[in-house]
Design a protein around this motif. Structure first.
Motif, PDB file in Angstrom:
ATOM      1  N   THR A 105     -16.422  -3.910   3.819  1.00 17.80           N
ATOM      2  CA  THR A 105     -15.154  -4.630   3.664  1.00 17.80           C
ATOM      3  C   THR A 105     -14.015  -3.674   4.017  1.00 17.80           C
ATOM      4  OG1 THR A 105     -16.170  -5.762   1.767  1.00 17.80           O
ATOM      5  CG2 THR A 105     -13.795  -6.084   2.084  1.00 17.80           C
ATOM      6  N   VAL A 133     -22.935  -4.198   2.925  1.00 17.01           N
ATOM      7  CA  VAL A 133     -21.750  -5.042   3.114  1.00 17.01           C
ATOM      8  C   VAL A 133     -20.544  -4.114   3.322  1.00 17.01           C
ATOM      9  CG1 VAL A 133     -20.245  -6.799   2.095  1.00 17.01           C
ATOM     10  CG2 VAL A 133     -22.712  -6.842   1.645  1.00 17.01           C
ATOM     11  N   GLU A 151     -21.405  -6.859   8.021  1.00 14.17           N
ATOM     12  CA  GLU A 151     -22.579  -6.236   7.407  1.00 14.17           C
ATOM     13  C   GLU A 151     -23.290  -5.336   8.393  1.00 14.17           C
ATOM     14  OE1 GLU A 151     -23.574  -9.975   4.409  1.00 14.17           O
ATOM     15  OE2 GLU A 151     -25.220  -8.886   5.369  1.00 14.17           O
ATOM     16  N   ILE A 186      -8.203  -9.025   5.001  1.00 17.24           N
ATOM     17  CA  ILE A 186      -9.556  -8.613   4.632  1.00 17.24           C
ATOM     18  C   ILE A 186     -10.505  -8.855   5.807  1.00 17.24           C
ATOM     19  CG2 ILE A 186     -11.503  -8.995   3.073  1.00 17.24           C
ATOM     20  CD1 ILE A 186      -9.522 -10.008   0.999  1.00 17.24           C
ATOM     21  N   MET A 191     -21.408 -10.226  -4.324  1.00 10.49           N
ATOM     22  CA  MET A 191     -22.498 -10.231  -3.331  1.00 10.49           C
ATOM     23  C   MET A 191     -23.582  -9.230  -3.738  1.00 10.49           C
ATOM     24  SD  MET A 191     -20.214 -10.209   0.126  1.00 10.49           S
ATOM     25  CE  MET A 191     -21.577 -10.602   1.235  1.00 10.49           C
ATOM     26  N   PRO A 231     -18.382  -6.246  -3.604  1.00 12.54           N
ATOM     27  CA  PRO A 231     -17.769  -7.215  -2.697  1.00 12.54           C
ATOM     28  C   PRO A 231     -17.900  -8.633  -3.254  1.00 12.54           C
ATOM     29  CG  PRO A 231     -19.879  -6.432  -1.816  1.00 12.54           C
ATOM     30  CD  PRO A 231     -19.630  -5.660  -3.077  1.00 12.54           C
ATOM     31  N   GLU A 235      -8.334 -12.848  -1.481  1.00 12.18           N
ATOM     32  CA  GLU A 235      -7.655 -14.049  -0.982  1.00 12.18           C
ATOM     33  C   GLU A 235      -8.322 -15.310  -1.536  1.00 12.18           C
ATOM     34  OE1 GLU A 235      -8.122 -13.487   3.214  1.00 12.18           O
ATOM     35  OE2 GLU A 235      -6.662 -11.846   3.280  1.00 12.18           O
ATOM     36  N   ILE A 250       0.847  -1.191   0.000  1.00 16.30           N
ATOM     37  CA  ILE A 250       0.000   0.000   0.000  1.00 16.30           C
ATOM     38  C   ILE A 250       0.886   1.245   0.000  1.00 16.30           C
ATOM     39  CG2 ILE A 250      -1.754   1.326   1.252  1.00 16.30           C
ATOM     40  CD1 ILE A 250      -2.688  -1.280   2.511  1.00 16.30           C
ATOM     41  N   ARG A 282     -14.580  -8.502   6.866  1.00 12.62           N
ATOM     42  CA  ARG A 282     -15.902  -8.379   6.228  1.00 12.62           C
ATOM     43  C   ARG A 282     -16.990  -8.439   7.277  1.00 12.62           C
ATOM     44  NH1 ARG A 282     -17.094 -10.335   1.175  1.00 12.62           N
ATOM     45  NH2 ARG A 282     -15.808  -8.584   0.552  1.00 12.62           N
ATOM     46  N   MET A 335     -12.749  -8.113  -3.520  1.00  9.52           N
ATOM     47  CA  MET A 335     -13.495  -7.098  -4.245  1.00  9.52           C
ATOM     48  C   MET A 335     -13.356  -7.343  -5.747  1.00  9.52           C
ATOM     49  SD  MET A 335     -14.012  -5.529  -1.443  1.00  9.52           S
ATOM     50  CE  MET A 335     -14.963  -4.174  -2.096  1.00  9.52           C
ATOM     51  N   GLN A 342      -9.899  -3.563   3.870  1.00  8.31           N
ATOM     52  CA  GLN A 342      -8.794  -4.297   3.247  1.00  8.31           C
ATOM     53  C   GLN A 342      -7.521  -3.493   3.489  1.00  8.31           C
ATOM     54  OE1 GLN A 342      -9.598  -4.905  -0.911  1.00  8.31           O
ATOM     55  NE2 GLN A 342      -8.408  -6.795  -1.038  1.00  8.31           N
ATOM     56  N   THR A 368     -12.624 -14.412  -1.381  1.00  8.86           N
ATOM     57  CA  THR A 368     -13.132 -13.251  -0.634  1.00  8.86           C
ATOM     58  C   THR A 368     -12.349 -12.009  -1.038  1.00  8.86           C
ATOM     59  OG1 THR A 368     -13.566 -14.695   1.248  1.00  8.86           O
ATOM     60  CG2 THR A 368     -13.557 -12.327   1.688  1.00  8.86           C
ATOM     61  N   GLN A 391      -2.673   0.468  -4.323  1.00  6.27           N
ATOM     62  CA  GLN A 391      -2.654  -0.824  -3.645  1.00  6.27           C
ATOM     63  C   GLN A 391      -2.405  -1.898  -4.706  1.00  6.27           C
ATOM     64  OE1 GLN A 391      -6.325  -1.456  -1.514  1.00  6.27           O
ATOM     65  NE2 GLN A 391      -5.388  -2.756   0.027  1.00  6.27           N
TER      66      GLN A 391
END
Lengths: 138, 138, 138
Positions: C134, C132, C6, C2, B110, B103, B138, A2, C4, B36, C136, B34, A136
């Motif tokens: 996320t 959702v 909701e 990652i 999703m 996601p 991942e 990053i 995750r 993006m 990262q 899992t 990234q």
């Protein structure tokens, strides 16, 4: 990996400012070969935009469009604390983009031939605008 | 892990084109469980959109909305180099999206039950449109 | 790395709901120091927005703006299966954002002083909305 940096842009008031060169420099400096470049503007009265980069009339037409439907001083707006362009700037901002994500390949943003990266200042007066840049990838 | 590929879509002119199947295939092919999925369209006169995927009248209504406020041939526009739909296509593009991030879980985007992924062609004539797809995770 | 999770938000119908606190909590819980936070709303009649967080009149003005140009019950719209606010909700959704990406530093979203994160419910009736989240990074 990053990479994180910031751009500070001094605007001269309402209008568009080409950031393509600044962003390309930061992506090259990141050393990241393949991944994503994310731009985030820390304001609610200026925004980011990908747009046609060849004909200056496009920017003039975009301003004409916004001014027709979101005129300064519209009596519909109650939030006028900072003047007649205050609330129109927020509306222009939510209709465009606070963040953009661009794919990176060979240490460059993969833009189309006619795509430029712009800061769009929506306030009439000059402002200092801060943009967080994150690259990234690998 | 980063997976990169491209979609090349031949449009038949103005209208929406469902990319959901194409994107789901690429996400599955990426092997990423899992993370993006990022979509980027390399153009300034076509855009990306997440929208209701069940009733074709939604797309007709979206076109009606855009045509009311951004009519082709509007005398407000000076940038008409490629015809009366040239500048309206740029305006429609900046009001919608050049990039989308979705996601990914269990090797699938999703999406909500009613969400479809669409390319929106804003030019009247058929065009070849290029979309860079990146899956990261991942 | 990652993370995750909701957010499930019960809305009381049309209006904006401040998610800034919820998002900051999840980013802190993720343990991620530097990276990105991505928000995705799994619906096509509610959206996400970064907007001015100090004066409630801004939200009232945004509603006034949307109601002027995208009025409920507009005879232009054919898609009225769920009522006069059905198609306007889709239009408001495509003109704002289904997903937002925010930079993270020191386990916090790097928002500007006046930026708040909002869910914008576009339907008149209360709805359950799923977002959702996320995070990262490193």
């Amino acid at each position: 990996m990053i990479f994180r940096d910031e751009l500070c842009i001094a605007t001269n008031g309402r209008g568009t400012y080409d950031l393509s060169g600044n962003v390309h420099q930061l992506v090259a400096a990141s050393g990241i070969e393949t991944g994503m470049c994310h731009l985030f503007i820390c304001h609610t009265s200026a925004s980011l935009m990908l747009c046609e980069n060849a004909d200056p009339e496009v920017m003039r037409d975009l301003e004409a469009f916004m001014s027709r439907y979101i005129p300064d001083g519209d009596p519909m707006f109650a939030h006028t604390a900072e003047g007649p362009d205050d609330m129109p700037a927020h509306v222009r901002s939510i209709l465009t983009h606070t963040d953009l994500t661009l794919p990176v390949s060979d240490k460059k943003c993969m833009l189309g031939t006619w795509q430029g990266i712009y800061l769009w200042e929506h306030r009439l007066a000059p402002h200092q605008r801060r943009i967080v840049v994150t690259v990234q990838g690998e």
